[in-house]
Design an enzyme around this catalytic site. Structure first.
Site, mmCIF file in Angstrom:
data_model
loop_
_atom_site.group_PDB
_atom_site.id
_atom_site.type_symbol
_atom_site.label_atom_id
_atom_site.label_comp_id
_atom_site.label_asym_id
_atom_site.label_seq_id
_atom_site.Cartn_x
_atom_site.Cartn_y
_atom_site.Cartn_z
ATOM 1 C CG HIS A 40 52.979 -7.208 -40.313
ATOM 2 N ND1 HIS A 40 53.838 -8.172 -40.807
ATOM 3 C CD2 HIS A 40 53.428 -6.905 -39.059
ATOM 4 C CE1 HIS A 40 54.765 -8.431 -39.895
ATOM 5 N NE2 HIS A 40 54.533 -7.685 -38.832
ATOM 6 C CB CYS A 84 57.042 -5.766 -39.938
ATOM 7 S SG CYS A 84 57.807 -6.990 -38.832
ATOM 8 C CG ASN A 88 56.297 -10.880 -37.520
ATOM 9 O OD1 ASN A 88 56.620 -10.638 -38.684
ATOM 10 N ND2 ASN A 88 56.134 -9.930 -36.618
#
Length: 345
Positions: free
Chosen positions: A252, A111, A282
Site C-alpha cells: 500500500h 486503504c 495515497n
C-alpha cells in the site's frame, strides 16, 4: 482463483506540491522529504467514485478481451460511496454496461480494502457461486478533505483499479490470505463526522458535508513499519516460504518512506517493490492494484512470479495475500454466462 487482469483509471487533473503551496501552509520540499509525494490526481467536481470505478472495470475487461456484460459479480471496495444507498457497485454496473451482473459494496476501511475486498471476491469465485468477479477499488479521497487541514491534504489522491477474478489452474493464483484489525487504534485514521467553521462563523464543509478525513501520520507510520513486516512474515511462515521466495512485494502506497521502511524491516532490497505514491499520492484501496498494474506494464511482474500484496490503514487494519501470478494458459474458457464452457481447460 486467479487475477485475470487489472484495470486502472486516474482522473485527468494533476495537483502538484507547488499548487498546494498556494492553498495550504506547506512547502514542496517538506512534502517530498516527509511524505515522498510530488503530484497527485484529483477527481473533477462532477466525477465520483462510480465514474472512476466504471472506467477501471472497462479497462480490466478490455485487457482480458471480454466486455463488462461478461462479468457475473461486481464488488466495489470504497469508503466514499456516491450515495449511502443503493451500493455504488450498482452505478458502476450501469455506467460500465455490466448488464446482468449482481453488485454490492465492501467498506473495509479504505486503504486495507486492497486486500480485504479482494479476499471477499476470491471467496465467491472459490465457492463457484460466481465465475467471473470484478473487484473494483475506487475512492475520491480528496472530496473528504478540509483544504485547511494540511496533514491529509498533502497525502491523498483519487484513483480506481479493478481486479478481474476467474477460476485458474491448480497451484496458480491466490495461495493464502491473512487479515487482522486493531480497533484500539480506531481514531488513528478515520473520516470524522463533525461540524467545522471558518473564523467568521460560516460552515466549512467537504464534498461529503460534515465529514472530514483526518489522521495521525506518526501513528500510521509506527503501525506500518513496526507491524507489517512481521505480519507478512507470519503469512510466509504459514505457507512454508521466506522473503527470498518472493519476486515482488506490492505494498500500500501510504507514504514513500513507509514503503521503504517496510522493505527495510523485511530485510529485502527496495528494488523488489514498485512505488507510484510519488506521482499519484495515497490512492486508498486502489493503491495495491495500481502497483500491480504498473509492475505488469513495465515487465516487473510475469506469469509464475510469487507476489506478496500488503495493505494497511484505518481500523487500524492490515491484510496480506500471497499470489502465484497467472498466465493466460492458467485460465479456462468462460462463456458470457459466466460458466466454464464444456471442454475448457
Amino acid at each position: 482463483m486467479g487475477i485475470r487482469a487489472i484495470g486502472s483509471y486516474l482522473p485527468e487533473k494533476v495537483l502538484a506540491n507547488a499548487d498546494l503551496e498556494e492553498i495550504l501552509l506547506t512547502r514542496d520540499d517538506w512534502i517530498r522529504e516527509n511524505i515522498g509525494v510530488e503530484t497527485r490526481r484529483v477527481a473533477a467536481d462532477d466525477e465520483w467514485t462510480s465514474d472512476l470505478g466504471a472506467r477501471a472495470l472497462e479497462d480490466a475487461c478490455a485487457r482480458a478481451g471480454i466486455t463488462p456484460a461478461d462479468v457475473d459479480l461486481v464488488i466495489c471496495g470504497t469508503y466514499t460511496p456516491d450515495n449511502m444507498a443503493p451500493p455504488t457497485a450498482m452505478l458502476i454496473i450501469e455506467k460500465a454496461g455490466a448488464t446482468g451482473a449482481t453488485g454490492f459494496d465492501v467498506n473495509s476501511g479504505a486503504c486495507p480494502g486492497s486486500v480485504f475486498a479482494l479476499d471477499v471476491g476470491a471467496k465467491y469465485v472459490a465457492t463457484g457461486a460466481f465465475r467471473r468477479v470484478a473487484v473494483v477499488m475506487a475512492d475520491v479521497s480528496t472530496k473528504t478533505l478540509d483544504w485547511k487541514d494540511v496533514g491529509p491534504a498533502v497525502i491523498f489522491g483519487d484513483g480506481a483499479a479493478c481486479y478481474l477474478l476467474e477460476p485458474c489452474a491448480p497451484g496458480a493464483g491466490i495461495q493464502g490470505t491473512l487479515l487482522r484489525s486493531d480497533p484500539s487504534r480506531y481514531g488513528a485514521v478515520w473520516v470524522a463526522r463533525e461540524e467545522r467553521r471558518f473564523r467568521d462563523g460560516r460552515p466549512r464543509r467537504s464534498a461529503f458535508g460534515d465529514n472530514f478525513a483526518q489522521l495521525s501520520g506518526a501513528a500510521v507510520r509506527s503501525f506500518a513499519v513496526g507491524e507489517v513486516p512481521g505480519f507478512i512474515g507470519e503469512l510466509l511462515d504459514r505457507e512454508g516460504l521466506t522473503t527470498s521466495d518472493v519476486d515482488l512485494f506490492a505494498l500500500h502506497q501510504a507514504n514513500l518512506h513507509i514503503v521503504h521502511g517496510i522493505m527495510d524491516g523485511l530485510g529485502v532490497p527496495r528494488d523488489r517493490t514498485v512505488t507510484n505514491v510519488q506521482r499519484y499520492g495515497n490512492t486508498s484501496g486502489a493503491s495495491v492494484p495500481l502497483v500491480l498494474r504498473e509492475a505488469l506494464d513495465t515487465g516487473r511482474l510475469a506469469p509464475g512470479d510469487l507476489v506478496v500484496l500488503a495493505a494497511f490503514g484505518s481500523g487500524l487494519s492490515l491484510g496480506t495475500m500471497l499470489v502465484r501470478w497467472c498466465g493466460e494458459e492458467d485460465f479456462g474458457e468462460i462463456g458470457a454466462s459466466g460458466r466454464e464452457r464444456v471442454g475448457a481447460a
